[in-house]
Design a protein around this motif. Sequence first.
Motif, PDB file in Angstrom:
ATOM      1  N   MET A  39       3.978  -3.199  -1.377  1.00  0.00           N
ATOM      2  CA  MET A  39       2.813  -4.049  -1.641  1.00  0.00           C
ATOM      3  C   MET A  39       2.980  -4.841  -2.938  1.00  0.00           C
ATOM      4  SD  MET A  39       1.023  -3.626   1.036  1.00  0.00           S
ATOM      5  CE  MET A  39      -0.635  -4.217   0.700  1.00  0.00           C
ATOM      6  N   PRO A  40       2.225  -5.941  -3.099  1.00  0.00           N
ATOM      7  CA  PRO A  40       2.415  -6.840  -4.242  1.00  0.00           C
ATOM      8  C   PRO A  40       2.222  -6.190  -5.610  1.00  0.00           C
ATOM      9  CG  PRO A  40       1.150  -7.929  -2.532  1.00  0.00           C
ATOM     10  CD  PRO A  40       1.285  -6.503  -2.110  1.00  0.00           C
ATOM     11  N   GLY A  41       1.418  -5.147  -5.692  1.00  0.00           N
ATOM     12  CA  GLY A  41       1.155  -4.502  -6.982  1.00  0.00           C
ATOM     13  C   GLY A  41       2.119  -3.390  -7.338  1.00  0.00           C
ATOM     14  N   ALA A  42       3.204  -3.223  -6.578  1.00  0.00           N
ATOM     15  CA  ALA A  42       4.106  -2.094  -6.808  1.00  0.00           C
ATOM     16  C   ALA A  42       4.797  -2.163  -8.164  1.00  0.00           C
ATOM     17  CB  ALA A  42       5.135  -2.011  -5.685  1.00  0.00           C
ATOM     18  N   GLY A  43       5.287  -3.334  -8.532  1.00  0.00           N
ATOM     19  CA  GLY A  43       5.960  -3.463  -9.820  1.00  0.00           C
ATOM     20  C   GLY A  43       5.031  -3.148 -10.978  1.00  0.00           C
ATOM     21  N   HIS A  44       3.797  -3.608 -10.880  1.00  0.00           N
ATOM     22  CA  HIS A  44       2.781  -3.317 -11.896  1.00  0.00           C
ATOM     23  C   HIS A  44       2.502  -1.822 -11.945  1.00  0.00           C
ATOM     24  CE1 HIS A  44      -1.649  -3.278 -13.140  1.00  0.00           C
ATOM     25  NE2 HIS A  44      -0.996  -3.693 -14.213  1.00  0.00           N
ATOM     26  N   ALA A  45       2.397  -1.191 -10.790  1.00  0.00           N
ATOM     27  CA  ALA A  45       2.166   0.251 -10.738  1.00  0.00           C
ATOM     28  C   ALA A  45       3.317   1.014 -11.380  1.00  0.00           C
ATOM     29  CB  ALA A  45       1.976   0.709  -9.288  1.00  0.00           C
ATOM     30  N   ALA A  46       4.540   0.582 -11.114  1.00  0.00           N
ATOM     31  CA  ALA A  46       5.706   1.238 -11.697  1.00  0.00           C
ATOM     32  C   ALA A  46       5.684   1.147 -13.219  1.00  0.00           C
ATOM     33  CB  ALA A  46       6.989   0.627 -11.145  1.00  0.00           C
ATOM     34  N   ALA A  47       5.307  -0.021 -13.742  1.00  0.00           N
ATOM     35  CA  ALA A  47       5.229  -0.187 -15.195  1.00  0.00           C
ATOM     36  C   ALA A  47       4.176   0.745 -15.796  1.00  0.00           C
ATOM     37  CB  ALA A  47       4.917  -1.638 -15.541  1.00  0.00           C
ATOM     38  N   LEU A  48       3.031   0.862 -15.129  1.00  0.00           N
ATOM     39  CA  LEU A  48       1.986   1.763 -15.602  1.00  0.00           C
ATOM     40  C   LEU A  48       2.446   3.215 -15.552  1.00  0.00           C
ATOM     41  CD1 LEU A  48      -1.192   0.204 -13.932  1.00  0.00           C
ATOM     42  CD2 LEU A  48      -0.474   0.008 -16.322  1.00  0.00           C
ATOM     43  N   ALA A  49       3.170   3.572 -14.490  1.00  0.00           N
ATOM     44  CA  ALA A  49       3.664   4.941 -14.358  1.00  0.00           C
ATOM     45  C   ALA A  49       4.622   5.296 -15.492  1.00  0.00           C
ATOM     46  CB  ALA A  49       4.353   5.112 -13.012  1.00  0.00           C
ATOM     47  N   LYS A  50       5.443   4.352 -15.895  1.00  0.00           N
ATOM     48  CA  LYS A  50       6.381   4.603 -16.996  1.00  0.00           C
ATOM     49  C   LYS A  50       5.645   4.769 -18.323  1.00  0.00           C
ATOM     50  CE  LYS A  50      10.411   2.255 -15.038  1.00  0.00           C
ATOM     51  NZ  LYS A  50      11.346   1.116 -15.174  1.00  0.00           N
ATOM     52  N   GLU A  51       4.538   4.069 -18.486  1.00  0.00           N
ATOM     53  CA  GLU A  51       3.755   4.161 -19.714  1.00  0.00           C
ATOM     54  C   GLU A  51       2.938   5.450 -19.780  1.00  0.00           C
ATOM     55  OE1 GLU A  51       1.310   0.703 -19.956  1.00  0.00           O
ATOM     56  OE2 GLU A  51       3.001  -0.689 -19.863  1.00  0.00           O
ATOM     57  N   HIS A  52       2.657   6.030 -18.610  1.00  0.00           N
ATOM     58  CA  HIS A  52       1.782   7.204 -18.543  1.00  0.00           C
ATOM     59  C   HIS A  52       2.482   8.300 -17.731  1.00  0.00           C
ATOM     60  CE1 HIS A  52      -1.478   4.766 -20.235  1.00  0.00           C
ATOM     61  NE2 HIS A  52      -1.038   3.809 -19.440  1.00  0.00           N
ATOM     62  N   GLN A  53       3.441   8.942 -18.362  1.00  0.00           N
ATOM     63  CA  GLN A  53       4.330   9.839 -17.638  1.00  0.00           C
ATOM     64  C   GLN A  53       3.687  11.169 -17.251  1.00  0.00           C
ATOM     65  OE1 GLN A  53       8.280  10.078 -19.342  1.00  0.00           O
ATOM     66  NE2 GLN A  53       8.342   7.877 -19.710  1.00  0.00           N
ATOM     67  N   ASN A  54       2.504  11.462 -17.761  1.00  0.00           N
ATOM     68  CA  ASN A  54       1.808  12.682 -17.334  1.00  0.00           C
ATOM     69  C   ASN A  54       1.087  12.490 -15.998  1.00  0.00           C
ATOM     70  OD1 ASN A  54       2.619  14.251 -19.501  1.00  0.00           O
ATOM     71  ND2 ASN A  54       0.893  13.590 -20.780  1.00  0.00           N
ATOM     72  N   LEU A  55       0.967  11.247 -15.569  1.00  0.00           N
ATOM     73  CA  LEU A  55       0.431  10.990 -14.231  1.00  0.00           C
ATOM     74  C   LEU A  55       1.523  11.296 -13.218  1.00  0.00           C
ATOM     75  CD1 LEU A  55      -1.744   9.756 -12.307  1.00  0.00           C
ATOM     76  CD2 LEU A  55      -0.645   7.538 -12.694  1.00  0.00           C
ATOM     77  N   GLY A  56       1.270  12.235 -12.324  1.00  0.00           N
ATOM     78  CA  GLY A  56       2.241  12.531 -11.274  1.00  0.00           C
ATOM     79  C   GLY A  56       2.253  11.387 -10.273  1.00  0.00           C
ATOM     80  N   VAL A  57       3.421  10.831  -9.998  1.00  0.00           N
ATOM     81  CA  VAL A  57       3.493   9.697  -9.067  1.00  0.00           C
ATOM     82  C   VAL A  57       4.479   9.998  -7.947  1.00  0.00           C
ATOM     83  CG1 VAL A  57       3.958   7.236  -8.798  1.00  0.00           C
ATOM     84  CG2 VAL A  57       2.943   8.073 -10.924  1.00  0.00           C
ATOM     85  N   GLY A  58       3.973   9.983  -6.733  1.00  0.00           N
ATOM     86  CA  GLY A  58       4.801  10.170  -5.549  1.00  0.00           C
ATOM     87  C   GLY A  58       4.877   8.888  -4.745  1.00  0.00           C
ATOM     88  N   ILE A  59       5.318   9.002  -3.507  1.00  0.00           N
ATOM     89  CA  ILE A  59       5.541   7.830  -2.652  1.00  0.00           C
ATOM     90  C   ILE A  59       4.603   7.876  -1.451  1.00  0.00           C
ATOM     91  CG2 ILE A  59       7.253   6.507  -1.352  1.00  0.00           C
ATOM     92  CD1 ILE A  59       9.413   7.991  -3.002  1.00  0.00           C
ATOM     93  N   HIS A  60       3.868   6.794  -1.270  1.00  0.00           N
ATOM     94  CA  HIS A  60       2.934   6.628  -0.156  1.00  0.00           C
ATOM     95  C   HIS A  60       3.670   5.807   0.904  1.00  0.00           C
ATOM     96  CE1 HIS A  60      -1.172   7.076   1.195  1.00  0.00           C
ATOM     97  NE2 HIS A  60      -1.421   5.768   1.254  1.00  0.00           N
ATOM     98  N   LEU A  61       4.365   6.464   1.795  1.00  0.00           N
ATOM     99  CA  LEU A  61       5.185   5.760   2.786  1.00  0.00           C
ATOM    100  C   LEU A  61       4.295   4.919   3.703  1.00  0.00           C
ATOM    101  CD1 LEU A  61       7.658   8.659   3.617  1.00  0.00           C
ATOM    102  CD2 LEU A  61       8.165   6.585   2.310  1.00  0.00           C
ATOM    103  N   VAL A  62       4.739   3.687   3.960  1.00  0.00           N
ATOM    104  CA  VAL A  62       3.888   2.711   4.656  1.00  0.00           C
ATOM    105  C   VAL A  62       4.525   2.273   5.967  1.00  0.00           C
ATOM    106  CG1 VAL A  62       2.718   0.484   4.465  1.00  0.00           C
ATOM    107  CG2 VAL A  62       3.073   1.877   2.417  1.00  0.00           C
ATOM    108  N   LEU A  63       3.684   2.204   6.995  1.00  0.00           N
ATOM    109  CA  LEU A  63       4.108   1.708   8.305  1.00  0.00           C
ATOM    110  C   LEU A  63       3.026   0.839   8.939  1.00  0.00           C
ATOM    111  CD1 LEU A  63       6.814   2.325   9.756  1.00  0.00           C
ATOM    112  CD2 LEU A  63       5.589   4.006  11.139  1.00  0.00           C
TER     113      LEU A  63
END
Length: 242
Positions: A39-63
């Motif tokens: 999705m279009p916001g993925a890169g933004h989400a990745a940047a936020l995840a790197k800034e906030h490493q205590n947030l557990g981030v997994g993968i929401h597989l899409v079909l």
Amino acid sequence: MKKLIINADDFGYSRAVNHGILDCFQNGILTSATMMVNMPGAGHAAALAKEHQNLGVGIHLVLTCGEPLLTTHKTIVDSNGSFRNLAFYQGSYMIDREEVKAEWQAQIERFLSFGLTPTHLDSHHHINTYKEIDEVFLELADKYSLPVRHNMKLPAAYVTTEKFELSLEKALADEDSLLEIFGDADTLEVMSHPGYLDKAIYTGSSYNYPRLDEVELLTSSKVVDWIKQSKTIELATFTHIA
């Protein structure tokens, strides 16, 4: 202590959804999120995840939402090359499971390319529970050695929570309600879909305004206080149950 994971689906859908999820993590009781890397916001989400490493981030597989990462599919896309609607899978359908596997592997690899380590796997619209697709989902969980959401029948070898709850409002009604959902279990994931609204989510998703209600609930001082003061429940991520 019982471990409570509150996961936000749809991280990466749009910048507004991402900001809502981050607010629920920083100012509320959200502990985890799963990213839609197509999705279009993925890169933004990745940047936020790197800034906030205590947030557990997994993968929401899409079909069933947006565009696939691969362009060679024939059975899992419509005539415009977009993913088929969920309604397609709710009838009698035929798909090439190898297309699903290739696409989902590409989604996992894109997540890894952001320099992030996934905490677990789940899927958009619970599509991982559908026939044939469920087998692909578990194959990839095996391949990448990842915990999974407990929304399907799982062999004992897979790491997951003991219970899974769909209703955020039911889970957060009060401590007695939450403990009733836990029952004898020591680990529970509660699914959520918080987010703010922008044009992408307002026009692209049938679940839009209720995302604001979920932000309000997850950041409510009343809810935050009783969760954080509980002597029987502690907030966790999938890394705490692996």
